[in-house]
Scaffold this active site. Sequence first.
Site, short mmCIF file in Angstrom:
data_model
loop_
_atom_site.label_atom_id
_atom_site.label_comp_id
_atom_site.label_asym_id
_atom_site.label_seq_id
_atom_site.Cartn_x
_atom_site.Cartn_y
_atom_site.Cartn_z
N CYS A 167 7.18 -42.57 -0.26
CA CYS A 167 6.34 -41.32 0.12
C CYS A 167 5.34 -40.92 -1.01
CB CYS A 167 7.40 -40.07 0.36
SG CYS A 167 8.34 -39.54 -1.15
N HIS A 174 12.22 -34.48 -8.10
CA HIS A 174 12.99 -33.52 -7.46
C HIS A 174 12.93 -32.31 -8.22
CE1 HIS A 174 15.07 -36.14 -4.84
NE2 HIS A 174 15.76 -36.80 -5.87
N CYS A 223 7.46 -33.55 -7.70
CA CYS A 223 6.48 -33.72 -6.61
C CYS A 223 5.52 -32.33 -6.29
CB CYS A 223 7.43 -34.19 -5.27
SG CYS A 223 6.25 -34.12 -3.76
N HIS A 260 22.33 -30.82 -4.51
CA HIS A 260 21.12 -31.65 -4.87
C HIS A 260 20.21 -31.22 -5.84
CE1 HIS A 260 17.44 -33.71 -4.03
NE2 HIS A 260 18.44 -34.75 -3.27
N GLU A 298 16.94 -31.35 -6.62
CA GLU A 298 15.91 -30.43 -6.13
C GLU A 298 16.19 -29.06 -5.71
OE1 GLU A 298 13.58 -31.90 -2.37
OE2 GLU A 298 13.51 -29.47 -2.10
N THR A 301 12.91 -29.65 0.58
CA THR A 301 11.84 -30.41 1.41
C THR A 301 12.21 -31.46 2.14
OG1 THR A 301 11.85 -31.87 -0.61
CG2 THR A 301 10.27 -30.09 -0.48
N CYS A 339 8.64 -30.95 3.69
CA CYS A 339 7.61 -31.86 3.46
C CYS A 339 7.02 -32.66 4.74
CB CYS A 339 8.21 -32.77 2.36
SG CYS A 339 7.38 -34.33 2.27
N SER A 389 20.86 -41.34 -0.88
CA SER A 389 19.60 -40.69 -0.95
C SER A 389 19.78 -39.78 0.35
CB SER A 389 18.59 -41.76 -0.52
OG SER A 389 17.48 -41.14 0.31
N SER A 394 12.41 -43.16 -0.37
CA SER A 394 12.51 -43.67 -1.69
C SER A 394 12.90 -45.26 -1.75
CB SER A 394 13.73 -43.15 -2.72
OG SER A 394 14.86 -42.87 -2.04
S1 SF4 Z 1 8.72 -33.63 -1.18
FE1 SF4 Z 1 8.05 -35.44 0.21
S2 SF4 Z 1 6.52 -36.60 -0.59
FE2 SF4 Z 1 7.48 -35.32 -2.24
S3 SF4 Z 1 9.07 -36.64 -3.32
FE3 SF4 Z 1 10.15 -35.40 -1.57
S4 SF4 Z 1 9.93 -36.60 0.27
FE4 SF4 Z 1 8.56 -37.37 -1.09
#
Ligand code: SF4
Length: 286
Positions: free
Chosen positions: A19, A79, A101, A129, A131, A168, A200, A228, A271
């Site tokens: 991505c 993340h 990101c 996680h 993120e 996301t 996302c 993942s 990923s």
């Molecule tokens: S938010 Fe979307 S574009 Fe950004 S790293 Fe995660 S999956 Fe990839």
Amino acid sequence: MADKNDRMKIEKADKIGFCFGVKRAIDILEKVARERGGVETLGAVVHNRQVLQKLAELGVSVARNVEDIRGDVVVTSSHGISPQLEEEIRARHIEIISTTCPFVLRAQVAARRLAEAGFLVIIFGDAEHPEVRGILGWTKGRGIAALDDKFVAGLGQIPRRIGILSQTTQVPTQFTAFVNKLIDTAFIRDSEMRLIDTICHDIRERQAAAIELAGQMDMMLVVGGHQSANTNRLAELCSQITQTHLVETAAEIQPSWLEGKHRIGVTAGASTDEQMVNEVLKSLKA
Ligand code: SF4
């Protein structure tokens, strides 16, 4: 892409390969590693072993936590991280090179703004996680991460102002169902609910393409890291439609899976290196 022979048709999903955010993170990391002859990352920069092996060849090593960092510079993953973690790293006089990101950054900013405006921030996502841990950090103690509405029972008093956003990589229909449940359970008199769509667009397109393909196939192979989150979600979505297997490498494909299968679809997590997908396709054709 379709590959046909007498017995088997193999088709690749439209949306495949890294991505935007993962590609950007890897580009930054490779550049820094080349310039410096190696660099450390805080945690795995992507949840994909094959990608990490390639990066290790450039001198990229993984520090499991802040105490583990030996050098004076560290690269953080796509993340993102919390402001508290940022502070902890800077207090050790370590320079941070961020690869967060932009879509994750958007979720972090939304969480911070909601919290500052007095909302309880509810993140639809996995609290463990990285993120989500990062986004939670931006709420400065005014946030909760959950995948169902059970947490509402433990809130004591339900706050009047609730802000909702999503990890996301979550599935849009599951996010909508979560929001609907919250409206039913936590929407009280005079309350205000603010909803911010932070899923996302790459993930949306990838999931939609995988679902469409799965509907036409006898079996789906989802290529990506077993750890993942977005790869596992793709596999979960495809498995609701047809027989599905998640494989990290072509070597994991079991010949017995292919027995009696005439149409096989292949998709991959955000990923997953396209090269790995091509190896899976090659192995299937063989
Ligand atoms: S938010 Fe979307 S574009 Fe950004 S790293 Fe995660 S999956 Fe990839």
